[in-house]
Design an enzyme around this catalytic site. Sequence first.
Site, mmCIF file in Angstrom:
data_model
loop_
_atom_site.group_PDB
_atom_site.id
_atom_site.type_symbol
_atom_site.label_atom_id
_atom_site.label_comp_id
_atom_site.label_asym_id
_atom_site.label_seq_id
_atom_site.Cartn_x
_atom_site.Cartn_y
_atom_site.Cartn_z
ATOM 1 N N LYS A 57 41.616 36.054 31.018
ATOM 2 C CA LYS A 57 40.981 36.781 29.906
ATOM 3 C C LYS A 57 39.724 37.506 30.375
ATOM 4 O O LYS A 57 39.344 38.528 29.816
ATOM 5 C CB LYS A 57 40.646 35.807 28.774
ATOM 6 C CG LYS A 57 41.898 35.189 28.135
ATOM 7 C CD LYS A 57 41.562 34.043 27.203
ATOM 8 C CE LYS A 57 42.836 33.445 26.608
ATOM 9 N NZ LYS A 57 42.590 32.190 25.875
ATOM 10 N N VAL A 68 43.439 26.222 31.025
ATOM 11 C CA VAL A 68 44.089 24.922 30.799
ATOM 12 C C VAL A 68 44.870 24.400 32.003
ATOM 13 O O VAL A 68 45.323 23.261 31.983
ATOM 14 C CB VAL A 68 45.020 24.929 29.565
ATOM 15 C CG1 VAL A 68 44.239 25.019 28.281
ATOM 16 C CG2 VAL A 68 46.069 26.001 29.670
ATOM 17 N N SER A 86 43.638 30.931 31.158
ATOM 18 C CA SER A 86 42.641 31.671 30.371
ATOM 19 C C SER A 86 41.612 32.418 31.200
ATOM 20 O O SER A 86 40.898 33.262 30.660
ATOM 21 C CB SER A 86 41.902 30.715 29.440
ATOM 22 O OG SER A 86 42.478 30.761 28.175
ATOM 23 N N TYR A 116 35.531 27.059 26.161
ATOM 24 C CA TYR A 116 36.122 26.632 24.882
ATOM 25 C C TYR A 116 35.021 26.149 23.934
ATOM 26 O O TYR A 116 33.898 26.637 24.004
ATOM 27 C CB TYR A 116 37.192 25.557 25.105
ATOM 28 C CG TYR A 116 38.274 25.996 26.075
ATOM 29 C CD1 TYR A 116 39.084 27.092 25.782
ATOM 30 C CD2 TYR A 116 38.478 25.331 27.274
ATOM 31 C CE1 TYR A 116 40.071 27.495 26.659
ATOM 32 C CE2 TYR A 116 39.471 25.727 28.153
ATOM 33 C CZ TYR A 116 40.259 26.814 27.841
ATOM 34 O OH TYR A 116 41.229 27.223 28.707
ATOM 35 N N TYR A 126 50.508 39.177 27.908
ATOM 36 C CA TYR A 126 49.573 38.044 27.816
ATOM 37 C C TYR A 126 50.114 36.816 28.563
ATOM 38 O O TYR A 126 49.400 36.173 29.329
ATOM 39 C CB TYR A 126 49.287 37.723 26.336
ATOM 40 C CG TYR A 126 48.441 36.496 26.173
ATOM 41 C CD1 TYR A 126 47.077 36.530 26.454
ATOM 42 C CD2 TYR A 126 48.998 35.282 25.778
ATOM 43 C CE1 TYR A 126 46.290 35.393 26.345
ATOM 44 C CE2 TYR A 126 48.227 34.141 25.669
ATOM 45 C CZ TYR A 126 46.877 34.202 25.948
ATOM 46 O OH TYR A 126 46.105 33.067 25.862
#
Length: 331
Positions: free
Chosen positions: A80, A274, A77, A256, A204
């Site tokens: 991102k 993660v 992540s 998160y 992605y």
Amino acid sequence: MVQGTVNLNTQLDREWIQEYVDDWVRFYRKATKEGKVATYIPVLAEANPEHLGISIHGKNGMVISSGDVDVVFTIQSISKVLTFIVACMERGVSYVLDRVDVEPTGEAFNSIMHLEMKSLNKPFNPFVNAGAITVTSMLEGKNSQEKLNPVFDLLEKIVGYRPIINQQVFKSEDETSARNRAIGYYLLETGLLESDLGVTLETYFKQCSIETTVNDLARIGLILANDGLDPESEEEIIPRQIARTTKALMLTCGMYDASGKFATYVGIPAKSGVSGGIVALAPPRVRPMQFPFIDGCGIGVYGPALEDRGNSIAGMKLLKHIASQWDLSIF
Ligand code: GLU
């Protein structure tokens, strides 16, 4: 802990700070036992749960690293952050933020529920999967390679080499992607996707599978801490407004559904993934006494044993401790 003037340029201060960080890593490694490695992407389950490593990069080439710093892991992540930056560079910040909001969700990163229940016309923020997949769809290019080339260009400028995609992790993600596909179909149905669904999802999964290290993450953090400028060359790598928007999002949505707690108790912008990576940063700060990295720093952490929200359990504790010892909080 720190009294008087700390000058990382002197060998003595360097050694002394290194010893502290080594001690903290040794201590917080015990906390890895309280977490679990991610298993929903099967290849990630192969990580060693006892790993813990940290790298801290300051201006003037100052680096303090400790623990398992040589482990290569996938960025997950944290990608991102990079795709958000590149989409803003390609399309402009307002174009991107017209299509993806900047609000924390309080939900899991891959939640589907809130997409419909809040009858949204745009995903909550670029760091939950729905928002990130939407951002990825905005990247220019006809296929995943074209879309990701500028992301690799940006990374290369920051870390000094061109990272690669871990094909095994990419395949593993692709094969176990039912939930992300569900999010993708939902976005397609609501008209939010700007490129073909298959291309968007492939891009992605590939961006999540880019290999990285704590050193790389610390470099990314350092450039952001310095508002997008490379502190050595003074080259603008990320435009200032984009760097600042990214940091605000990291602070409010980066960890998160533990983002509020992290902002309150640690107080620095950070983004986790993660696989157990965390990129964090401290901007330059004014304090009545000197602390290490007072001119700002980027921090990369790796610890694949996660708490229940998906953040590195020992990594978070280590960051919290360092932030309190060195008064890193931006508040
Ligand atoms: N590839 C992962 C997913 O989309 C990334 C999750 C994460 O690191 O938060 O499920």
